[in-house]
Design an enzyme around this catalytic site. Structure first.
Site, PDB file in Angstrom:
ATOM      1  N   HIS A 237      -8.059  -8.073  -1.841  1.00 19.87           N
ATOM      2  CA  HIS A 237      -7.855  -9.488  -1.519  1.00 19.87           C
ATOM      3  C   HIS A 237      -9.146 -10.220  -1.866  1.00 19.87           C
ATOM      4  CE1 HIS A 237      -6.943 -13.179   0.547  1.00 19.87           C
ATOM      5  NE2 HIS A 237      -5.732 -12.739   0.844  1.00 19.87           N
ATOM      6  N   ARG A 379       0.930  -6.892  -6.330  1.00 18.33           N
ATOM      7  CA  ARG A 379       1.900  -7.554  -5.451  1.00 18.33           C
ATOM      8  C   ARG A 379       1.681  -9.068  -5.408  1.00 18.33           C
ATOM      9  NH1 ARG A 379       1.606  -9.040   0.210  1.00 18.33           N
ATOM     10  NH2 ARG A 379      -0.489  -8.184   0.199  1.00 18.33           N
TER      11      ARG A 379
HETATM   12  P1  FAD Z   1       1.937  -1.553   9.387  1.00 16.70           P
HETATM   13  O1  FAD Z   1       2.221  -2.885   9.896  1.00 16.70           O
HETATM   14  O2  FAD Z   1       0.557  -1.275   8.926  1.00 16.70           O
HETATM   15  O3  FAD Z   1       2.330  -0.500  10.498  1.00 16.70           O
HETATM   16  C1  FAD Z   1       2.016   0.866  10.332  1.00 16.70           C
HETATM   17  C2  FAD Z   1       2.265   1.553  11.654  1.00 16.70           C
HETATM   18  O4  FAD Z   1       2.214   2.956  11.486  1.00 16.70           O
HETATM   19  C3  FAD Z   1       1.232   1.228  12.719  1.00 16.70           C
HETATM   20  O5  FAD Z   1       1.913   1.081  13.941  1.00 16.70           O
HETATM   21  C4  FAD Z   1       0.354   2.476  12.755  1.00 16.70           C
HETATM   22  O6  FAD Z   1      -0.299   2.708  13.978  1.00 16.70           O
HETATM   23  C5  FAD Z   1       1.404   3.529  12.492  1.00 16.70           C
HETATM   24  N1  FAD Z   1       0.889   4.799  11.977  1.00 16.70           N
HETATM   25  C6  FAD Z   1       0.151   5.026  10.874  1.00 16.70           C
HETATM   26  N2  FAD Z   1      -0.074   6.346  10.730  1.00 16.70           N
HETATM   27  C7  FAD Z   1       0.548   6.964  11.760  1.00 16.70           C
HETATM   28  C8  FAD Z   1       0.675   8.308  12.170  1.00 16.70           C
HETATM   29  N3  FAD Z   1       0.113   9.330  11.509  1.00 16.70           N
HETATM   30  N4  FAD Z   1       1.380   8.581  13.291  1.00 16.70           N
HETATM   31  C9  FAD Z   1       1.952   7.584  14.008  1.00 16.70           C
HETATM   32  N5  FAD Z   1       1.854   6.281  13.670  1.00 16.70           N
HETATM   33  C10 FAD Z   1       1.168   5.987  12.559  1.00 16.70           C
HETATM   34  N6  FAD Z   1       1.711  -9.411   3.805  1.00 16.70           N
HETATM   35  C11 FAD Z   1       2.528 -10.466   3.651  1.00 16.70           C
HETATM   36  O7  FAD Z   1       3.637 -10.335   3.122  1.00 16.70           O
HETATM   37  N7  FAD Z   1       2.128 -11.689   4.107  1.00 16.70           N
HETATM   38  C12 FAD Z   1       0.925 -11.904   4.699  1.00 16.70           C
HETATM   39  O8  FAD Z   1       0.623 -13.001   5.108  1.00 16.70           O
HETATM   40  C13 FAD Z   1       0.051 -10.801   4.836  1.00 16.70           C
HETATM   41  N8  FAD Z   1      -1.179 -10.965   5.386  1.00 16.70           N
HETATM   42  C14 FAD Z   1      -1.952  -9.865   5.605  1.00 16.70           C
HETATM   43  C15 FAD Z   1      -3.173 -10.004   6.259  1.00 16.70           C
HETATM   44  C16 FAD Z   1      -3.935  -8.897   6.558  1.00 16.70           C
HETATM   45  C17 FAD Z   1      -5.248  -9.051   7.265  1.00 16.70           C
HETATM   46  C18 FAD Z   1      -3.484  -7.605   6.175  1.00 16.70           C
HETATM   47  C19 FAD Z   1      -4.296  -6.383   6.498  1.00 16.70           C
HETATM   48  C20 FAD Z   1      -2.290  -7.459   5.504  1.00 16.70           C
HETATM   49  C21 FAD Z   1      -1.517  -8.579   5.210  1.00 16.70           C
HETATM   50  N9  FAD Z   1      -0.306  -8.465   4.539  1.00 16.70           N
HETATM   51  C22 FAD Z   1       0.504  -9.551   4.389  1.00 16.70           C
HETATM   52  C23 FAD Z   1       0.240  -7.153   4.226  1.00 16.70           C
HETATM   53  C24 FAD Z   1       1.244  -6.786   5.337  1.00 16.70           C
HETATM   54  O9  FAD Z   1       0.733  -7.194   6.572  1.00 16.70           O
HETATM   55  C25 FAD Z   1       1.511  -5.298   5.397  1.00 16.70           C
HETATM   56  O10 FAD Z   1       1.782  -4.803   4.131  1.00 16.70           O
HETATM   57  C26 FAD Z   1       2.714  -5.035   6.292  1.00 16.70           C
HETATM   58  O11 FAD Z   1       2.493  -5.599   7.545  1.00 16.70           O
HETATM   59  C27 FAD Z   1       2.946  -3.545   6.403  1.00 16.70           C
HETATM   60  O12 FAD Z   1       3.903  -3.324   7.389  1.00 16.70           O
HETATM   61  P2  FAD Z   1       4.302  -1.836   7.746  1.00 16.70           P
HETATM   62  O13 FAD Z   1       5.224  -1.918   8.879  1.00 16.70           O
HETATM   63  O14 FAD Z   1       4.707  -1.138   6.515  1.00 16.70           O
HETATM   64  O15 FAD Z   1       2.903  -1.160   8.183  1.00 16.70           O
HETATM   65  C1  SIN Z   2      -3.053 -13.956   3.003  1.00 18.49           C
HETATM   66  O1  SIN Z   2      -2.735 -14.639   3.969  1.00 18.49           O
HETATM   67  O2  SIN Z   2      -3.866 -14.322   2.155  1.00 18.49           O
HETATM   68  C2  SIN Z   2      -2.462 -12.597   2.860  1.00 18.49           C
HETATM   69  C3  SIN Z   2      -1.135 -12.700   2.262  1.00 18.49           C
HETATM   70  C4  SIN Z   2      -0.683 -11.376   1.724  1.00 18.49           C
HETATM   71  O3  SIN Z   2      -1.415 -10.400   1.704  1.00 18.49           O
HETATM   72  O4  SIN Z   2       0.468 -11.335   1.268  1.00 18.49           O
END
Ligand code: FAD
Ligand code: SIN
Length: 529
Positions: A237, A379
């Site tokens: 980012h 992405r």
């Molecule tokens: P996560 O939300 O990361 O959840 C993973 C889960 O798995 C967590 O609960 C974790 O504890 C658990 N876990 C991991 N390993 C294990 C294990 N071994 N055993 C048990 N549990 C485990 N995307 C957008 O589309 N829009 C945005 O505005 C945006 N902003 C972002 C801002 C930030 C600061 C960040 C870091 C990312 C952002 N992204 C955004 C990307 C997006 O947030 C993530 O890609 C998305 O939330 C991933 O969701 P998920 O459910 O796949 O994983």
């Molecule tokens: C951001 O708010 O800039 C993050 C958005 C994203 O990762 O999709």
């Protein structure tokens, strides 16, 4: 302890919680999550969710923007399907209780804009979209009688029929899970397991991701023989806050959507020298432009200037970012914000079909851990939360149809402790963890070369051997499990990067600056190492 459920979901971010709610229609669901239930990348998402909702926008434009950002590697049919399904998934999210920001007197949802988007199409809850989504989904999960959440529970490895010596088609039968508080390994058996463990930002020294993002799902799937795709495409980012007193704080791209401009330490705009879309170009281009500018000027950071907006507007639209910067003595209405690029998102992951099925029967992967082909080589901003929602929905339909109605909860072998004692040299874990993250930052970052990748590979292989030895000699701990996964995933990233002998999207190498005419996925599996 043996626990049995119809479905087992690993992770409690947007992908895991949405999966759990949808799978609970078919029977019992266990959600296993390694820290507290809200701790996830999801909880920190700022910008929002991309979805066509305005009359000035169209599915065609959202598809085109996604394909352009993806640099020729997106699967077009996946992009079309996901973009078209987005409004339905957003409607469900609103019905679950998510409150998106509205346009005040004008009515309707407020739409933000981010890099690579040709229209305003980002639904958001101010600059805390992830927190709002996580809040509403957790509340629904907690109300549901069929769902149990296990916190402080780290999944160690998948239980497969071949690993425990069962004949027939290899399938996933459940997962071994470390109860971090009781210091005991439990055995979870399930008809179907869903990986929703998120990404691997912690492989890098500087990242926007919280501590949970250690690539556990990719590592577990790889060890179980499932292919992993396109892991060289780590998205950096462009704008992570640069300040000695803060760790991993993102400055949302939505600020650039409101006109914020990247400037160097002399106050000069520089991104337009790299792309006509300047500060609003796709992330790979902007991150490389910042990297080049920092190298050219020798400065430790660049700046994001949004001082053309009033303090009242900024406090209202970006309350979280405003307050965080203010707490560090930066008033973003009056002074530019110091920023640097940082590892943010894993575009590749466990190879799945558009319904989330992996090549291992009984195992699905959803959210950031999965590689569907939506993101290609880079992405498009705010397409990640969208992908998680669509994939969780699709996989639940598939699972409901094929598995839960047919099979019984399988019997499995419980975890064997093997008499290993407690680890006595935790300093090894801390040291190796730091070393891996430094190696990845220095040698496998925004600009790569064959030489740097070879250097990283050599060092990672020594660390992997050391960790392997340590792992089998001692009782497992959460830190050791994460270290083992981090090392393996870093090695997979290097293998994938070595194989891509071209520059495309987020993978830029000085040895192969051109782009090949045919775009191919990079696949890595257990046979490679
Ligand atoms: P996560 O939300 O990361 O959840 C993973 C889960 O798995 C967590 O609960 C974790 O504890 C658990 N876990 C991991 N390993 C294990 C294990 N071994 N055993 C048990 N549990 C485990 N995307 C957008 O589309 N829009 C945005 O505005 C945006 N902003 C972002 C801002 C930030 C600061 C960040 C870091 C990312 C952002 N992204 C955004 C990307 C997006 O947030 C993530 O890609 C998305 O939330 C991933 O969701 P998920 O459910 O796949 O994983
Ligand atoms: C951001 O708010 O800039 C993050 C958005 C994203 O990762 O999709």
């Amino acid at each position: 302890m043996l626990r049995q459920y119809d479905s087992l979901v690993l992770g409690s971010g947007v992908a895991g919680l949405t999966s759990a709610l949808k799978l609970a229609r078919f029977g019992s669901v266990a959600v296993v999550t390694k820290k507290t239930r809200a701790e996830s990348n999801t909880n920190y998402a700022q910008g929002g969710i991309a979805c066509v909702t305005s009359a000035e926008d169209s599915f065609g434009l959202h598809v085109q923007d996604t394909l352009t950002a993806g640099a020729g590697l997106c699967k077009e049919e996946v992009v079309r399907g996901y973009v078209a399904e987005a409004p339905e998934r957003i409607r469900e999210l609103i019905d679950t209780g998510v409150r998106f920001s509205e346009r005040g007197m004008a009515g309707g949802l407020d739409l933000g804009r981010e890099g690579g988007h040709s229209k305003r199409r980002i639904l958001h809850a101010k600059d805390m979209t992830g927190r709002e989504v996580e809040r509403a989904l957790l509340a629904a999960v907690e109300r549901h009688p069929n769902i149990v959440v296990f916190e402080n529970a780290t999944a160690i490895d998948l239980i497969t029929s071949s690993k425990i010596g069962r004949p027939g088609v290899n399938r996933c039968l459940g997962v071994y899970v470390l109860d971090n508080l009781a210091n005991r390994v439990d055995t979870f058996a399930a008809k179907v397991s869903v990986l929703a463990t998120g990404g691997c930002g912690k492989c890098y020294l500087y990242t926007t991701n919280p501590d949970i993002a250690t690539g556990d799902g990719v590592a577990m799937a790889f060890r179980a023989g499932v292919s992993v795709a396109n892991m060289e495409f780590i998205q950096f980012h462009p704008t992570c806050l640069y300040h000695p007193l803060t760790k991993s704080f993102l400055i949302s791209e939505a600020l650039r959507g409101e006109g914020a401009v990247l400037v160097n330490d002399s106050g000069q705009e520089f991104a337009s020298r790299h792309d006509p879309r300047a500060s609003l170009a796709p992330r790979d281009i902007v991150a490389r432009a910042i990297d080049a500018e920092m190298k050219r000027t020798g400065a430790a950071c660049v700046y994001l200037d949004i001082t053309h907006k009033s303090e009242a507007f900024l406090r209202e639209r970006f309350p979280n970012i405003f307050a965080h910067c203010e707490s560090l003595g930066i008033n973003i209405a009056r002074q530019p914000i110091p920023v640097v690029p940082a590892a943010h998102y894993q575009c590749g992951g466990v190879m799945v079909n558009p319904d989330g099925a992996t090549s291992l029967a009984g195992l699905y992967a959803v959210g950031e851990v999965a590689c569907t082909g939506l993101h290609g080589a880079n992405r498009l901003a705010s397409n990640s939360l969208l992908e998680a929602l669509v994939l969780a929905h699709r996989s639940s339909v598939e699972i409901g149809r094929t598995l839960l109605t047919a099979s019984a909860v399988p019997s499995v072998t419980e975890w064997q402790e093997g008499g290993a004692g407690d680890p006595d040299e935790l300093v090894i874990v801390t040291h190796n963890w730091k070393e891996i993250r430094q190696i990845m930052w220095d040698y496998v970052g925004i600009v790569r070369t064959d030489k740097r990748l070879a250097r990283a590979e050599r060092r990672l292989e020594i660390l992997l051997r050391e960790i392997h030895e340590y792992y089998w000699n001692f009782k497992v701990t959460g830190d050791l499990l994460e270290l083992r996964n981090l090392a393996l995933v870093s090695w997979i990233i290097v293998q994938s990067a070595k194989r891509r002998q071209e520059s495309r999207g987020l993978h830029y190498t000085l040895n192969y600056p051109g782009t090949l005419t045919v775009a191919r996925d990079t696949l890595v599996d257990r046979r490679d190492g």
